[in-house]
Design an enzyme around this catalytic site. Structure first.
Site, PDB file in Angstrom:
ATOM      1  N   ASP A  61      -4.638  -1.555   6.801  1.00  0.00           N
ATOM      2  CA  ASP A  61      -4.905  -2.894   6.256  1.00  0.00           C
ATOM      3  C   ASP A  61      -4.604  -3.923   7.339  1.00  0.00           C
ATOM      4  O   ASP A  61      -4.240  -5.063   7.054  1.00  0.00           O
ATOM      5  CB  ASP A  61      -3.991  -3.091   5.029  1.00  0.00           C
ATOM      6  CG  ASP A  61      -4.354  -4.308   4.207  1.00  0.00           C
ATOM      7  OD1 ASP A  61      -5.490  -4.780   4.329  1.00  0.00           O
ATOM      8  OD2 ASP A  61      -3.499  -4.780   3.433  1.00  0.00           O
ATOM      9  N   ASP A 110       3.543  -0.638  17.525  1.00  0.00           N
ATOM     10  CA  ASP A 110       2.262  -1.335  17.693  1.00  0.00           C
ATOM     11  C   ASP A 110       1.154  -0.278  17.676  1.00  0.00           C
ATOM     12  O   ASP A 110       1.149   0.622  18.528  1.00  0.00           O
ATOM     13  CB  ASP A 110       2.308  -2.057  19.050  1.00  0.00           C
ATOM     14  CG  ASP A 110       1.039  -2.831  19.332  1.00  0.00           C
ATOM     15  OD1 ASP A 110       0.036  -2.625  18.619  1.00  0.00           O
ATOM     16  OD2 ASP A 110       1.064  -3.654  20.269  1.00  0.00           O
ATOM     17  N   TRP A 163       0.852  -1.197   0.000  1.00  0.00           N
ATOM     18  CA  TRP A 163       0.000   0.000   0.000  1.00  0.00           C
ATOM     19  C   TRP A 163       0.889   1.250   0.000  1.00  0.00           C
ATOM     20  O   TRP A 163       0.586   2.232  -0.649  1.00  0.00           O
ATOM     21  CB  TRP A 163      -0.938   0.004   1.220  1.00  0.00           C
ATOM     22  CG  TRP A 163      -2.152  -0.876   1.044  1.00  0.00           C
ATOM     23  CD1 TRP A 163      -2.249  -1.956   0.205  1.00  0.00           C
ATOM     24  CD2 TRP A 163      -3.425  -0.754   1.688  1.00  0.00           C
ATOM     25  NE1 TRP A 163      -3.500  -2.501   0.303  1.00  0.00           N
ATOM     26  CE2 TRP A 163      -4.241  -1.800   1.205  1.00  0.00           C
ATOM     27  CE3 TRP A 163      -3.945   0.122   2.627  1.00  0.00           C
ATOM     28  CZ2 TRP A 163      -5.566  -1.974   1.635  1.00  0.00           C
ATOM     29  CZ3 TRP A 163      -5.261  -0.057   3.065  1.00  0.00           C
ATOM     30  CH2 TRP A 163      -6.053  -1.082   2.569  1.00  0.00           C
ATOM     31  N   LYS A 187      -9.499  -2.092   6.886  1.00  0.00           N
ATOM     32  CA  LYS A 187      -9.996  -3.460   6.676  1.00  0.00           C
ATOM     33  C   LYS A 187     -10.909  -3.854   7.833  1.00  0.00           C
ATOM     34  O   LYS A 187     -10.631  -3.533   8.988  1.00  0.00           O
ATOM     35  CB  LYS A 187      -8.790  -4.394   6.622  1.00  0.00           C
ATOM     36  CG  LYS A 187      -9.211  -5.829   6.659  1.00  0.00           C
ATOM     37  CD  LYS A 187      -8.377  -6.819   5.956  1.00  0.00           C
ATOM     38  CE  LYS A 187      -6.931  -6.925   6.273  1.00  0.00           C
ATOM     39  NZ  LYS A 187      -6.225  -7.488   5.127  1.00  0.00           N
ATOM     40  N   ASP A 223       4.215  -0.360  11.155  1.00  0.00           N
ATOM     41  CA  ASP A 223       3.870  -1.784  11.326  1.00  0.00           C
ATOM     42  C   ASP A 223       4.668  -2.362  12.494  1.00  0.00           C
ATOM     43  O   ASP A 223       5.715  -1.828  12.872  1.00  0.00           O
ATOM     44  CB  ASP A 223       4.169  -2.582  10.053  1.00  0.00           C
ATOM     45  CG  ASP A 223       3.386  -3.905  10.009  1.00  0.00           C
ATOM     46  OD1 ASP A 223       2.400  -3.970   9.235  1.00  0.00           O
ATOM     47  OD2 ASP A 223       3.728  -4.855  10.733  1.00  0.00           O
TER      48      ASP A 223
END
Ligand SMILES: C[S@@+](CC[C@H](N)C(=O)[O-])C[C@H]1O[C@@H](n2cnc3c(N)ncnc32)[C@H](O)[C@@H]1O
Length: 398
Positions: A175, A138, A55, A215, A122
């Site tokens: 995502d 996190d 992405w 998502k 991430d």
């Protein structure tokens, strides 16, 4: 499953490698953009749960390099062709010798932009990408907020209590997916916690009018979630790109035009999704909804008032019929549950992600562009290897 067989059974997996994307998820974002024009007027973006980074690659190639994909590329070509046909184009300008003009796959000159800021986060490390700030953190941890605010604005004082971006962003995408266990209810619950974490971060950094895409796994109570998101965004859609397998519960919520309720301030001290803050906000919204009058029509044949237990009192004042109903009512608790429009996106001629396709003649299976560098399953694979394979050592001791 061998590489070739996976290429056959998953057209998007094959295409991703051929087109240089780090993951097949790139097509999901491109197809969402095609439907919702997500990247229009966007210069500042946060990409949550971004590894291995497909992405972020899309963001880098579209927003920084100025590449066009899908419908945008087609429209661009059409416009150029029309201009050529109309003879509007003058003689083709030669680029100065020292100035190399970069072109995209279709040969169109690119217009790289310098005013774009993209921050990607991430738990896993993300291999570097041109023009993108990557953070390993996190998204469910409160300490990630100051990290993100500092990455967006280096002047941000990380010791300050203020959790609002000085220069907010236009778009937050997420995502995020947990390592699924196969226990559906548990997976859906953990996914919803990731979504709330993404939403909490988005609320700290989004500008008014901004967009949020994330998502979701469509579970039993997903309509409550839509209604909750509707507290903050004027439009909430559920979208299923062609590249997302029809057989999976995965979908994406696309929230447009961020309009937080008056007086709302985001705080990770009191995050949404924990405690009763959202429930209270939903109740406030319900109470604030207008009192609704039922639709009552007079039957022209019988003169009876349909939908009304008793005839309404009516008065004829100066030829104007005024009707009073006893039955005015406040909205029921369930009225705040709200069904978001569901949109399947991606060109209908696009590959079906659940179908197998014949491979083109002479097909050579490529290696993935950028496999995850430290996936959580790496240790498990190492341990399994040590134990002698999937079922452990099979040699008999007797
Ligand atoms: C489906 S992958 C994302 C793919 C990515 N959008 C791309 O295009 O390459 C889901 C990611 O969510 C990340 N993730 C899961 N939980 C997270 C958390 N709490 N904080 C940050 N990232 C998380 C995982 O490490 C994984 O890389």
């Amino acid at each position: 499953m061998g590489k070739s067989s996976k290429d056959k059974r998953d057209a998007y997996y094959r295409l991703a490698k051929e087109q240089g994307w780090r993951a097949r998820s790139a097509f999901k974002l491109l197809q969402l953009d095609e439907e919702f024009d997500l990247f229009a007027d966007v210069t500042r973006v946060v990409d949550l749960c971004a590894a291995p980074g497909s992405w972020s690659q899309v963001l880098s190639r579209v927003l920084i390099k100025g590449e066009k994909f899908g419908r945008a590329a087609w429209q661009n070509r059409e416009a150029k062709f029309r201009q050529q046909m109309l003879g509007v184009f003058g003689p083709v300008k030669e680029a100065p010798e020292e100035h190399v003009v970069e072109v995209d796959a279709s040969g169109d000159a690119l217009e790289p932009r310098k005013d774009v800021k993209i921050v990607s986060i991430d738990l896993q490390p993300i291999s570097p990408l041109p023009g993108i700030i990557t953070l390993r953190a996190d998204i469910t941890h409160p300490a990630t907020v100051p990290l993100l605010l500092h990455a967006l604005d280096p002047d941000y004082d990380a010791t300050s209590k203020d959790q609002k971006a000085a220069h907010p962003v236009d778009l937050v995408i997420s995502d995020g997916a947990p390592d699924v266990t196969g226990l559906h209810d548990l997976d859906i619950y953990v996914q919803s916690q990731l979504l709330f974490a993404a939403l909490n971060l988005a609320l700290c950094v989004l500008k008014s009018g901004g967009k949020f895409v994330a998502k979701i796994f469509r579970g039993k109570n997903v309509d409550v979630l839509y209604a909750q998101l509707k507290l903050f965004f004027e439009e909430v859609h559920v979208a299923k790109p062609r590249s997302s397998r029809a057989s999976s519960v995965e979908a994406f919520i696309v929230c447009l035009n961020f309009q937080p309720p008056n007086g709302f301030s985001a705080s990770l001290e009191e995050p949404l999704g924990v405690g009763y803050r959202l429930t209270d906000m939903m109740e406030e919204r319900r109470v604030a909804l207008p009192i609704r009058a039922p639709t009552i029509l007079q039957n022209p044949q019988t003169g009876a008032w349909d939908g009304c237990p008793e005839s309404p009192r009516s008065t004829d004042v100066d030829g104007v019929m005024e009707v009073e109903f006893e039955d005015l009512r406040a909205p029921e608790k369930d009225d705040v549950r709200w069904i978001a429009p569901f949109i399947a996106c991606g060109d209908l001629s696009a590959f079906d992600s659940d179908a197998s396709y014949r491979l083109p003649p002479g097909h050579v299976s490529l290696d993935p562009v950028q496999p995850p560098t430290a996936p959580p399953y790496k240790r498990a694979l190492e341990l399994r290897k040590l134990a002698g394979g999937a079922y452990g050592k099979t040699g008999s001791k007797s």
